[in-house]
Scaffold this motif. Sequence first.
Motif, PDB file in Angstrom:
ATOM      1  N   ARG A   1       8.025 -10.329  -7.744  1.00 30.08           N
ATOM      2  CA  ARG A   1       8.404 -10.534  -9.605  1.00 30.08           C
ATOM      3  C   ARG A   1       7.949 -11.424  -9.822  1.00 30.08           C
ATOM      4  N   VAL A   2       7.150 -11.903 -10.508  1.00 33.16           N
ATOM      5  CA  VAL A   2       6.452 -13.669 -10.473  1.00 33.16           C
ATOM      6  C   VAL A   2       6.806 -13.791 -12.940  1.00 33.16           C
ATOM      7  N   GLN A   3       7.224 -14.946 -12.442  1.00 33.11           N
ATOM      8  CA  GLN A   3       8.231 -15.459 -13.388  1.00 33.11           C
ATOM      9  C   GLN A   3       6.831 -16.748 -13.603  1.00 33.11           C
TER      10      GLN A   3
ATOM     11  N   ILE B   1      -2.354 -17.250  -4.049  1.00 29.52           N
ATOM     12  CA  ILE B   1      -2.832 -15.935  -3.413  1.00 29.52           C
ATOM     13  C   ILE B   1      -1.250 -15.523  -2.755  1.00 29.52           C
ATOM     14  N   LEU B   2      -0.801 -14.367  -2.762  1.00 25.09           N
ATOM     15  CA  LEU B   2       0.761 -14.469  -2.430  1.00 25.09           C
ATOM     16  C   LEU B   2       0.446 -13.660  -0.876  1.00 25.09           C
ATOM     17  N   PRO B   3       1.352 -13.773  -0.051  1.00 24.64           N
ATOM     18  CA  PRO B   3       1.173 -14.346   1.202  1.00 24.64           C
ATOM     19  C   PRO B   3       1.857 -12.702   1.704  1.00 24.64           C
TER      20      PRO B   3
ATOM     21  N   PRO C   1       0.618  -5.983  -2.867  1.00 23.06           N
ATOM     22  CA  PRO C   1       0.617  -3.996  -3.070  1.00 23.06           C
ATOM     23  C   PRO C   1      -0.494  -3.398  -2.458  1.00 23.06           C
ATOM     24  N   SER C   2      -0.009  -2.276  -2.648  1.00 19.24           N
ATOM     25  CA  SER C   2      -0.623  -1.600  -1.425  1.00 19.24           C
ATOM     26  C   SER C   2      -2.419  -0.855  -1.991  1.00 19.24           C
ATOM     27  N   SER C   3      -2.432  -1.440  -3.961  1.00 20.27           N
ATOM     28  CA  SER C   3      -3.501  -1.104  -4.544  1.00 20.27           C
ATOM     29  C   SER C   3      -4.345  -2.192  -5.197  1.00 20.27           C
TER      30      SER C   3
ATOM     31  N   VAL D   1      -4.097  -8.057  -9.325  1.00 25.46           N
ATOM     32  CA  VAL D   1      -3.477  -8.402  -7.991  1.00 25.46           C
ATOM     33  C   VAL D   1      -4.225  -7.244  -7.605  1.00 25.46           C
ATOM     34  N   GLU D   2      -4.383  -7.831  -6.230  1.00 27.59           N
ATOM     35  CA  GLU D   2      -5.138  -7.356  -5.228  1.00 27.59           C
ATOM     36  C   GLU D   2      -4.816  -7.527  -4.191  1.00 27.59           C
ATOM     37  N   THR D   3      -5.013  -6.286  -2.969  1.00 26.02           N
ATOM     38  CA  THR D   3      -4.337  -6.479  -2.238  1.00 26.02           C
ATOM     39  C   THR D   3      -4.522  -7.281  -0.858  1.00 26.02           C
ATOM     40  N   GLY D   4      -5.318  -8.345  -0.986  1.00 32.95           N
ATOM     41  CA  GLY D   4      -5.240  -9.129  -0.047  1.00 32.95           C
ATOM     42  C   GLY D   4      -4.424 -10.326  -0.591  1.00 32.95           C
ATOM     43  N   GLY D   5      -3.523 -10.304  -1.643  1.00 38.47           N
ATOM     44  CA  GLY D   5      -2.659 -11.081  -2.393  1.00 38.47           C
ATOM     45  C   GLY D   5      -2.658 -11.711  -3.742  1.00 38.47           C
TER      46      GLY D   5
END
Length: 241
Positions: free
Chosen positions: A164-166, A182-184, A189-191, A209-213
């Motif tokens: 969850r992003v806020q 970039i998310l760690p 996500p899976s896609s 939001v991409e699979t690489g974060g």
Amino acid sequence: MWDVETARFVPGKPSTGDDVSQSDLDALSKQLADMPADIVKDETNLIYLVKEDGSKLGDGVILPGGADGWSAYQIAVGNGFAGSEVDWIASLKGEQGIQGSSGTAALAINDSVKNTSQTWSSSKIDSTKANKVQDAWITPTALSGWTSSLGFLGFYKDSLGIVRVQGSIATTSLVLNSIIFILPEGYRPSSTLIFTSARTDIQDVIIYVETGGSVRYVKGGASGIPITWASLSSVSFRAIN
């Protein structure tokens, strides 16, 4: 009563066992097979022929009763039992069985079964969820000239694995398709996922939001314009792991 000559019941006084001879019964048994009727006996022990429509023929006949059969005791004596009827009844009692579990032990077993099925599927799971430490908010490192806006920007993963992003973001000069942060691993996500959001002038914003974060600002205004704020609070998804 039964008329052997005409093979039918005739109205009148019901026949008794004394009125029915063996020859009468033999004749009756031979003739019944060819008659369109069934034999029934009512609660008064009268024997009737009943037609297909359910109606009775005549007043019925009382057949002579047979001799009484042997009692269970007499059968036992006939098979070699030696002793009185009282002795025979006493012999019907079996040997002492194995002592069963006490009520307390049975209750403990029942509780054990419950603890491995129903209780585990409800309160045990709830307890596990309640005791789990919730992830703390993580403040991402903003990229591409983006900064947090309105005082907060962060993300976390809940006990069900939902990221969850806020918060909101701002920039002095918009660069389309730029990476916000970039998310760690473990928060990705899976896609690739697409989210819509809003910005200062209520214009639609598209966030990838991409699979690489990478959390990427794709659409929402012309390149080079300032963005006072654009919300990221619509972003939430189940992480890969």
